[in-house]
Scaffold this active site. Structure first.
Site, PDB file in Angstrom:
ATOM      1  N   ASP A  55     -44.058  85.086  57.921  1.00 56.84           N
ATOM      2  CA  ASP A  55     -44.244  85.230  56.383  1.00 56.84           C
ATOM      3  C   ASP A  55     -45.434  84.365  56.426  1.00 56.84           C
ATOM      4  O   ASP A  55     -45.522  83.125  56.327  1.00 56.84           O
ATOM      5  CB  ASP A  55     -42.870  84.430  55.466  1.00 56.84           C
ATOM      6  N   TYR A 149     -51.149  89.768  40.293  1.00 55.27           N
ATOM      7  CA  TYR A 149     -51.970  90.546  41.465  1.00 55.27           C
ATOM      8  C   TYR A 149     -53.461  90.490  41.183  1.00 55.27           C
ATOM      9  O   TYR A 149     -54.092  90.106  41.988  1.00 55.27           O
ATOM     10  CB  TYR A 149     -51.450  91.936  41.558  1.00 55.27           C
ATOM     11  N   THR A 184     -51.216 103.939  50.207  1.00 59.32           N
ATOM     12  CA  THR A 184     -50.478 103.347  51.407  1.00 59.32           C
ATOM     13  C   THR A 184     -49.167 103.355  50.832  1.00 59.32           C
ATOM     14  O   THR A 184     -48.906 103.652  49.609  1.00 59.32           O
ATOM     15  CB  THR A 184     -50.943 101.794  51.643  1.00 59.32           C
TER      16      THR A 184
HETATM   17  N1  NAD Z   1     -53.154 100.391  48.255  1.00 60.07           N
HETATM   18  C1  NAD Z   1     -53.972  99.809  47.499  1.00 60.07           C
HETATM   19  O1  NAD Z   1     -54.451 100.660  46.612  1.00 60.07           O
HETATM   20  C2  NAD Z   1     -54.760  98.524  47.576  1.00 60.07           C
HETATM   21  C3  NAD Z   1     -55.795  98.579  46.715  1.00 60.07           C
HETATM   22  C4  NAD Z   1     -56.601  97.244  46.876  1.00 60.07           C
HETATM   23  C5  NAD Z   1     -56.074  96.208  47.553  1.00 60.07           C
HETATM   24  N2  NAD Z   1     -54.964  96.347  48.605  1.00 60.07           N
HETATM   25  C6  NAD Z   1     -54.695  95.090  48.982  1.00 60.07           C
HETATM   26  O2  NAD Z   1     -54.475  95.701  50.640  1.00 60.07           O
HETATM   27  C7  NAD Z   1     -53.693  94.818  51.482  1.00 60.07           C
HETATM   28  C8  NAD Z   1     -52.744  95.967  52.096  1.00 60.07           C
HETATM   29  O3  NAD Z   1     -51.851  96.705  51.235  1.00 60.07           O
HETATM   30  P1  NAD Z   1     -51.565  97.990  51.508  1.00 60.07           P
HETATM   31  O4  NAD Z   1     -51.614  98.987  50.483  1.00 60.07           O
HETATM   32  O5  NAD Z   1     -51.738  98.449  52.731  1.00 60.07           O
HETATM   33  O6  NAD Z   1     -49.781  97.649  51.201  1.00 60.07           O
HETATM   34  P2  NAD Z   1     -48.603  97.889  52.275  1.00 60.07           P
HETATM   35  O7  NAD Z   1     -47.436  97.369  51.446  1.00 60.07           O
HETATM   36  O8  NAD Z   1     -48.748  99.247  52.644  1.00 60.07           O
HETATM   37  O9  NAD Z   1     -48.829  96.831  53.457  1.00 60.07           O
HETATM   38  C9  NAD Z   1     -48.560  95.440  53.319  1.00 60.07           C
HETATM   39  C10 NAD Z   1     -48.218  94.670  54.598  1.00 60.07           C
HETATM   40  O10 NAD Z   1     -48.190  93.490  54.385  1.00 60.07           O
HETATM   41  C11 NAD Z   1     -46.954  92.711  54.653  1.00 60.07           C
HETATM   42  N3  NAD Z   1     -46.517  91.714  54.148  1.00 60.07           N
HETATM   43  C12 NAD Z   1     -46.034  91.367  52.733  1.00 60.07           C
HETATM   44  N4  NAD Z   1     -45.762  90.282  52.502  1.00 60.07           N
HETATM   45  C13 NAD Z   1     -45.888  89.507  53.726  1.00 60.07           C
HETATM   46  C14 NAD Z   1     -45.737  88.239  53.951  1.00 60.07           C
HETATM   47  N5  NAD Z   1     -45.340  87.229  53.023  1.00 60.07           N
HETATM   48  N6  NAD Z   1     -45.856  87.832  55.402  1.00 60.07           N
HETATM   49  C15 NAD Z   1     -46.458  88.598  56.160  1.00 60.07           C
HETATM   50  N7  NAD Z   1     -46.789  89.979  55.978  1.00 60.07           N
HETATM   51  C16 NAD Z   1     -46.389  90.424  54.586  1.00 60.07           C
HETATM   52  C17 NAD Z   1     -45.862  93.868  54.666  1.00 60.07           C
HETATM   53  O11 NAD Z   1     -44.775  93.862  55.347  1.00 60.07           O
HETATM   54  C18 NAD Z   1     -46.852  95.241  54.905  1.00 60.07           C
HETATM   55  O12 NAD Z   1     -46.808  95.556  56.035  1.00 60.07           O
HETATM   56  C19 NAD Z   1     -53.023  94.067  50.521  1.00 60.07           C
HETATM   57  O13 NAD Z   1     -53.591  92.873  50.344  1.00 60.07           O
HETATM   58  C20 NAD Z   1     -53.275  94.787  48.914  1.00 60.07           C
HETATM   59  O14 NAD Z   1     -53.084  94.049  48.109  1.00 60.07           O
HETATM   60  C21 NAD Z   1     -54.494  97.546  48.383  1.00 60.07           C
END
Ligand code: NAD
Length: 256
Positions: A55, A149, A184
């Protein structure tokens, strides 16, 4: 046989899903050694990647995870901070615990992993690269998420600039990517099919960003092609930020 550039060791937080998983796959395909740091084991393990459960908001757990990387690989060249969460609460319903959970993972987790990764990179004596997955929310606001966020991603961008300045002394580069709407599990578990379609309509390039689109930008910032980039952020948003919320279709309709 494909010839790879010198294989490096990279750690990817949140590498079990979405943008992190796409980045892990691209790095492994390029012949690098990849360590996935996630709170949950990836649904589909990637060849060439190993997994450490952690974590990222837990300081002792992060210290332990990087000690494991030191023990198993003896070095670290790149870190991608992709672990992230949102609370989806309105400001009027926000409480300190929900706010701190988002800050704990998105901001504190990014700082802790960068600190531990930088210590390993410093030991290696060859510099390194950190890429923080911020968001266009850090420059404007989140559509699918919440105020915590948005605030957390603005903080990630501030941390990126400041850490880039300090760590330049060790030839460690620190950059960010700012994904726009990226399809995602973070999105598909929260938005309806109609909302997903509606969002695509306001992306000037006409579609959702794919996780691998962001992965390619991350791989660029990790690599030698970005040798003189530090403290910067690269938007991967299909043109959302420049459009100022305008619909592409309306824009052209008014001018025909
Ligand atoms: N999807 C979007 O539209 C988007 C846009 C901008 C930024 N982001 C950013 O991209 C990054 C990845 O997001 P995503 O869309 O791939 O989401 P996702 O939910 O598919 O993946 C996030 C991953 O982070 C892991 N995670 C969460 N909390 C955790 C913790 N405390 N310790 C370790 N691992 C942890 C989860 O288990 C998961 O595998 C994030 O930082 C998100 O804020 C996403």
């Amino acid at each position: 046989m494909q010839i790879h550039p010198r294989s490096k060791v990279h750690a990817v937080t949140g590498g079990g899903s979405g943008i992190g998983a796409a980045t892990v796959a691209l790095l492994a395909q390029a012949g690098h050694t990849v360590v996935v740091l996630d709170r949950a084991e990836p649904a589909q393990p990637v060849a060439g990647a190993t997994f450490i459960e952690v974590d990222v908001s837990d300081e002792d757990a992060v210290v332990g995870a990087f000690a494991q990387i030191r023990q198993q690989h003896g070095r670290l060249d790149g870190l991608v901070n992709s672990a992230g969460i949102e609370s989806r609460r309105l400001v009027r319903g926000m409480d300190a615990a929900a706010w701190q959970r988002v800050m704990g993972v998105n901001v504190t987790g990014t700082m802790l992993c960068t600190r531990e990764a930088a210590a390993l990179m410093r030991e290696g004596g060859e510099g390194g690269a950190v890429v923080n997955v911020a968001s266009i929310a850090g420059k404007r606001m989140s559509y699918s998420g919440d105020a915590a966020y948005t605030a957390s991603k603005a903080a990630v961008l501030g941390f990126t600039r400041h850490a880039a300045f300090e760590l330049a002394a060790d030839r460690i580069r620190v950059n960010a990517v700012c994904p726009g709407p990226t399809l995602t599990p973070m999105i598909t578990r929260n938005l309806s099919a109609e909302s997903i379609e509606a969002v695509a309509a306001v992306v000037p390039l006409g579609q959702w960003v794919k996780p691998e689109d962001v992965g390619h930008a991350i791989v660029f910032l990790l690599g030698d092609g970005a040798a003189m980039c530090t403290g910067t952020s690269l938007d991967v948003d299909g043109g959302v930020l420049i459009s100022n919320g305008a619909s592409h279709a309306d824009y052209f309709r008014q001018r025909q």
